[in-house]
Design a protein around this motif. Sequence first.
Motif, PDB file in Angstrom:
ATOM      1  N   GLU A  91     -41.334 -48.864  -8.101  1.00  0.00           N
ATOM      2  CA  GLU A  91     -40.167 -49.197  -7.305  1.00  0.00           C
ATOM      3  C   GLU A  91     -39.050 -48.232  -7.644  1.00  0.00           C
ATOM      4  O   GLU A  91     -39.087 -47.573  -8.693  1.00  0.00           O
ATOM      5  N   PRO A  92     -38.054 -48.102  -6.788  1.00  0.00           N
ATOM      6  CA  PRO A  92     -36.927 -47.211  -7.117  1.00  0.00           C
ATOM      7  C   PRO A  92     -36.174 -47.715  -8.347  1.00  0.00           C
ATOM      8  O   PRO A  92     -35.992 -48.923  -8.545  1.00  0.00           O
ATOM      9  N   LEU A  93     -35.748 -46.797  -9.190  1.00  0.00           N
ATOM     10  CA  LEU A  93     -34.977 -47.139 -10.379  1.00  0.00           C
ATOM     11  C   LEU A  93     -33.518 -47.301  -9.987  1.00  0.00           C
ATOM     12  O   LEU A  93     -32.893 -46.349  -9.507  1.00  0.00           O
ATOM     13  N   PRO A  94     -32.928 -48.484 -10.161  1.00  0.00           N
ATOM     14  CA  PRO A  94     -31.523 -48.668  -9.777  1.00  0.00           C
ATOM     15  C   PRO A  94     -30.613 -47.758 -10.593  1.00  0.00           C
ATOM     16  O   PRO A  94     -30.792 -47.588 -11.794  1.00  0.00           O
ATOM     17  N   ALA A  95     -29.628 -47.192  -9.931  1.00  0.00           N
ATOM     18  CA  ALA A  95     -28.676 -46.306 -10.589  1.00  0.00           C
ATOM     19  C   ALA A  95     -27.358 -46.993 -10.903  1.00  0.00           C
ATOM     20  O   ALA A  95     -26.471 -46.352 -11.462  1.00  0.00           O
ATOM     21  N   ASP A  96     -27.232 -48.280 -10.562  1.00  0.00           N
ATOM     22  CA  ASP A  96     -25.972 -48.983 -10.765  1.00  0.00           C
ATOM     23  C   ASP A  96     -25.987 -49.888 -11.986  1.00  0.00           C
ATOM     24  O   ASP A  96     -25.135 -50.746 -12.125  1.00  0.00           O
ATOM     25  N   ARG A  97     -26.961 -49.695 -12.895  1.00  0.00           N
ATOM     26  CA  ARG A  97     -27.043 -50.510 -14.101  1.00  0.00           C
ATOM     27  C   ARG A  97     -27.814 -49.735 -15.169  1.00  0.00           C
ATOM     28  O   ARG A  97     -28.572 -48.808 -14.841  1.00  0.00           O
ATOM     29  N   PRO A  98     -27.648 -50.081 -16.434  1.00  0.00           N
ATOM     30  CA  PRO A  98     -28.373 -49.355 -17.492  1.00  0.00           C
ATOM     31  C   PRO A  98     -29.875 -49.591 -17.411  1.00  0.00           C
ATOM     32  O   PRO A  98     -30.344 -50.593 -16.864  1.00  0.00           O
ATOM     33  N   LEU A  99     -30.615 -48.648 -17.977  1.00  0.00           N
ATOM     34  CA  LEU A  99     -32.065 -48.788 -17.998  1.00  0.00           C
ATOM     35  C   LEU A  99     -32.486 -49.959 -18.878  1.00  0.00           C
ATOM     36  O   LEU A  99     -33.524 -50.585 -18.614  1.00  0.00           O
ATOM     37  N   GLU A 100     -31.715 -50.270 -19.926  1.00  0.00           N
ATOM     38  CA  GLU A 100     -32.049 -51.428 -20.752  1.00  0.00           C
ATOM     39  C   GLU A 100     -32.074 -52.709 -19.928  1.00  0.00           C
ATOM     40  O   GLU A 100     -32.902 -53.590 -20.163  1.00  0.00           O
ATOM     41  N   THR A 101     -31.162 -52.814 -18.964  1.00  0.00           N
ATOM     42  CA  THR A 101     -31.126 -54.017 -18.130  1.00  0.00           C
ATOM     43  C   THR A 101     -32.403 -54.159 -17.316  1.00  0.00           C
ATOM     44  O   THR A 101     -33.000 -55.238 -17.258  1.00  0.00           O
ATOM     45  N   VAL A 102     -32.834 -53.079 -16.687  1.00  0.00           N
ATOM     46  CA  VAL A 102     -34.034 -53.131 -15.847  1.00  0.00           C
ATOM     47  C   VAL A 102     -35.277 -53.353 -16.700  1.00  0.00           C
ATOM     48  O   VAL A 102     -36.216 -54.052 -16.289  1.00  0.00           O
ATOM     49  N   ALA A 103     -35.287 -52.776 -17.904  1.00  0.00           N
ATOM     50  CA  ALA A 103     -36.480 -52.859 -18.744  1.00  0.00           C
ATOM     51  C   ALA A 103     -36.586 -54.175 -19.504  1.00  0.00           C
ATOM     52  O   ALA A 103     -37.695 -54.601 -19.822  1.00  0.00           O
ATOM     53  N   GLU A 104     -35.462 -54.824 -19.798  1.00  0.00           N
ATOM     54  CA  GLU A 104     -35.496 -56.000 -20.663  1.00  0.00           C
ATOM     55  C   GLU A 104     -35.300 -57.327 -19.930  1.00  0.00           C
ATOM     56  O   GLU A 104     -35.624 -58.373 -20.485  1.00  0.00           O
ATOM     57  N   ARG A 105     -34.748 -57.308 -18.720  1.00  0.00           N
ATOM     58  CA  ARG A 105     -34.369 -58.565 -18.071  1.00  0.00           C
ATOM     59  C   ARG A 105     -35.575 -59.479 -17.882  1.00  0.00           C
ATOM     60  O   ARG A 105     -36.675 -59.034 -17.569  1.00  0.00           O
ATOM     61  N   ARG A 106     -35.334 -60.752 -18.083  1.00  0.00           N
ATOM     62  CA  ARG A 106     -36.373 -61.760 -17.930  1.00  0.00           C
ATOM     63  C   ARG A 106     -35.852 -62.905 -17.065  1.00  0.00           C
ATOM     64  O   ARG A 106     -34.636 -63.077 -16.914  1.00  0.00           O
ATOM     65  N   PRO A 107     -36.743 -63.702 -16.508  1.00  0.00           N
ATOM     66  CA  PRO A 107     -36.286 -64.788 -15.623  1.00  0.00           C
ATOM     67  C   PRO A 107     -35.415 -65.789 -16.374  1.00  0.00           C
ATOM     68  O   PRO A 107     -35.610 -66.056 -17.568  1.00  0.00           O
ATOM     69  N   LEU A 108     -34.455 -66.343 -15.667  1.00  0.00           N
ATOM     70  CA  LEU A 108     -33.591 -67.363 -16.246  1.00  0.00           C
ATOM     71  C   LEU A 108     -34.335 -68.689 -16.272  1.00  0.00           C
ATOM     72  O   LEU A 108     -34.842 -69.145 -15.245  1.00  0.00           O
ATOM     73  N   PRO A 109     -34.423 -69.349 -17.427  1.00  0.00           N
ATOM     74  CA  PRO A 109     -35.167 -70.618 -17.494  1.00  0.00           C
ATOM     75  C   PRO A 109     -34.317 -71.777 -16.996  1.00  0.00           C
ATOM     76  O   PRO A 109     -33.312 -72.148 -17.610  1.00  0.00           O
ATOM     77  N   PHE A 110     -34.700 -72.355 -15.870  1.00  0.00           N
ATOM     78  CA  PHE A 110     -34.015 -73.532 -15.336  1.00  0.00           C
ATOM     79  C   PHE A 110     -34.816 -74.812 -15.556  1.00  0.00           C
ATOM     80  O   PHE A 110     -34.308 -75.900 -15.274  1.00  0.00           O
ATOM     81  N   ALA A 111     -36.045 -74.683 -16.068  1.00  0.00           N
ATOM     82  CA  ALA A 111     -36.866 -75.860 -16.311  1.00  0.00           C
ATOM     83  C   ALA A 111     -37.945 -75.509 -17.318  1.00  0.00           C
ATOM     84  O   ALA A 111     -38.420 -74.359 -17.377  1.00  0.00           O
ATOM     85  N   LEU A 112     -38.310 -76.493 -18.126  1.00  0.00           N
ATOM     86  CA  LEU A 112     -39.463 -76.415 -19.022  1.00  0.00           C
ATOM     87  C   LEU A 112     -40.441 -77.491 -18.569  1.00  0.00           C
ATOM     88  O   LEU A 112     -40.318 -78.651 -18.944  1.00  0.00           O
ATOM     89  N   GLY A 113     -41.379 -77.079 -17.708  1.00  0.00           N
ATOM     90  CA  GLY A 113     -42.243 -78.068 -17.093  1.00  0.00           C
ATOM     91  C   GLY A 113     -41.445 -78.913 -16.115  1.00  0.00           C
ATOM     92  O   GLY A 113     -40.811 -78.409 -15.188  1.00  0.00           O
ATOM     93  N   ALA A 114     -41.448 -80.233 -16.324  1.00  0.00           N
ATOM     94  CA  ALA A 114     -40.671 -81.150 -15.475  1.00  0.00           C
ATOM     95  C   ALA A 114     -39.269 -81.394 -16.019  1.00  0.00           C
ATOM     96  O   ALA A 114     -38.474 -82.081 -15.375  1.00  0.00           O
ATOM     97  N   GLU A 115     -38.942 -80.841 -17.168  1.00  0.00           N
ATOM     98  CA  GLU A 115     -37.635 -81.051 -17.800  1.00  0.00           C
ATOM     99  C   GLU A 115     -36.637 -80.009 -17.304  1.00  0.00           C
ATOM    100  O   GLU A 115     -36.887 -78.807 -17.392  1.00  0.00           O
ATOM    101  N   LEU A 116     -35.507 -80.455 -16.781  1.00  0.00           N
ATOM    102  CA  LEU A 116     -34.467 -79.559 -16.295  1.00  0.00           C
ATOM    103  C   LEU A 116     -33.582 -79.113 -17.458  1.00  0.00           C
ATOM    104  O   LEU A 116     -33.187 -79.922 -18.301  1.00  0.00           O
ATOM    105  N   ILE A 117     -33.284 -77.816 -17.497  1.00  0.00           N
ATOM    106  CA  ILE A 117     -32.422 -77.257 -18.537  1.00  0.00           C
ATOM    107  C   ILE A 117     -31.414 -76.325 -17.859  1.00  0.00           C
ATOM    108  O   ILE A 117     -31.357 -76.228 -16.629  1.00  0.00           O
TER     109      ILE A 117
END
Length: 608
Positions: A91-117
């Motif tokens: 995919e194209p490498l975004p130029a509007d943010r650091p490479l660490e952001t693209v390489a390290e970002r992970r999904p935001l956890p909004f739930a652990l199974g059926a438990e909302l967090i």
Amino acid sequence: MTEPRIVDLAGALQGRAHPAVGVWNRLEGRPRTTDFDRALRAEVRDALWLLTRQWQLGEFQGTDAGSPVTARYAVTTSTPSRFRPEGGPPEPLPADRPLETVAERRPLPFALGAELISFDLRLALGRRWLKLVSDVPVFRAHDVPEQFIARYPVALPDPTDEADSALVAHPEVWATMQALAGRSMDGHLLLQHLTAEGGLPSDGIDLPRPHRATLDALAPRLTVWFDQLIDHPTGVSPERPDGDTTWNARRLEHSFAVSAPAPEGGEQVLTAAEYPGGSLDWYAFSTTPGGSLGGADPTPTPVGRTVFPSPVTFAGMPLPRWWAVEDGNTNFAAVTPDSTDLARLIFLEFALVFSNDWYQLPCDVPAGTLATVQGLAVTDVFGQRRWITPAGTGEQQDWQHWSMFTLGTDGKSGLLLPPGTPKVATGPPLEDVALVRDENANLVWAIEQTVQLANGGGRNGDEAAAEHLAQRRRLHPPSPADDPRADVAYRIASPVPENWIPFIPVHVPGDSRSVQLQRASMPSEVDGTPVRPRTALVREGLDAGRPYFINEEEVARTGTRVTVAFNRTRWRDGRVVVWLSAHRSTGHGERSSGLAFDLLTSAGGRGN
């Protein structure tokens, strides 16, 4: 008495006939007065003494060489433009943010199974949406904000319900839920309705039809605001539920690749196969010969620059003047390497013998580019000009060729200055997992030292596990024992804290010798049900019903620590960038869980 004349000097030396023969290798001046001023001037009146001194120091064995005066080099720079996570499409490498952001970002956890967090983010989304809606007078007239609070509510947990144990067990979470229930909006439920389900904001809202289009037009403003608030993976699909995340849960590290135009044309792929997170620099990458990420940028043009070389200096360096007093803070004579310590021997040889043979020259290149030096034209004090190519690119291309500070073995790969940021502020860990070996139990434990609570903050894993266990005991009180009771009782195994998740060794499929670690579970002390992990790091694949394996070599005797925290920095244009990332580091050694089997428990509760 005169000394006898030695006719055969060689024979006399070999037979030691005249031991009075002496050899001097050092000459010193001895002043006859107490005043050292004249002696320190080192006056020399004999030119022959100077010649013998040069011979003694080996200066006559040197070669005539001139010092460099000017140097002109040709360097090509190209900007990385393509990015590919391991196992994902380019995919194209975004130029509007650091490479660490693209390489390290992970999904935001909004739930652990059926438990909302992550109710902090849920409330932030809800407050943003209610503000957008409240700014329109016609929506306030039709009580649209109140309708959204009723449609996407924050429910009050039930202390008697097993499913709400995690929300009731911790006092700070229980107090937060009591304050929010019925008064706030869960904005993530609306975001899910807009993105995952493809719905509209006006669904289920009592609003006249002419105004429904105005309400639906506010949806892109909410999604764009949330995407700019926290950077998270893109390209989410059923095949890749985590999007373009680079985290390799089996190896506990990030793996990705970038590409840039090559100096000789085509595309040069650089792979970071073992990036633990944290500081991203050039040494995390290596070239991938023959690789391609679909880049079609033009060939970069070399740029020439003339500079003035300067000698390399360092602490403890031998001085060129014979009578100069050297710095005593660095004592290379105190270094005592072994005969097999080649790295230390090479370092000492450089520092003591060839220290004055090295020069440095400035080479400024733009940040976020792949720089390749094509060659260097050096002019010395005698007017001679030499063309120098990078090490490892000469005619002798065999296993003995040498180079350093390169990304590959060909010597033509150049040096990558990643498009990153020099300073990143890291928040407190939301998850902290220590993978340790337990030789007594022959297991590997994933100790959840910090877990994320439902209110969005991190909590000590031992305390959170104890509070959750106490809540479940209140829901499932032990039944009274029938009389008469025996003095001893049999227990299959001793208890282990619920934040200790076991990993058992299993064979790799198709290999009877290789071993991998598989996530297992311990029975709960309350009802014997399997204890589930409370961190997204250890719950890998659990909600989808998949087993989780870790390579056995990833957990050494020193252990491995993995933390998850938010990061914040500013990009070149001043824009704030925030992302959630995992960082791997070395552990603190082995641990013992105290797990034992086949126990006889006395009336006091101690095993024998």
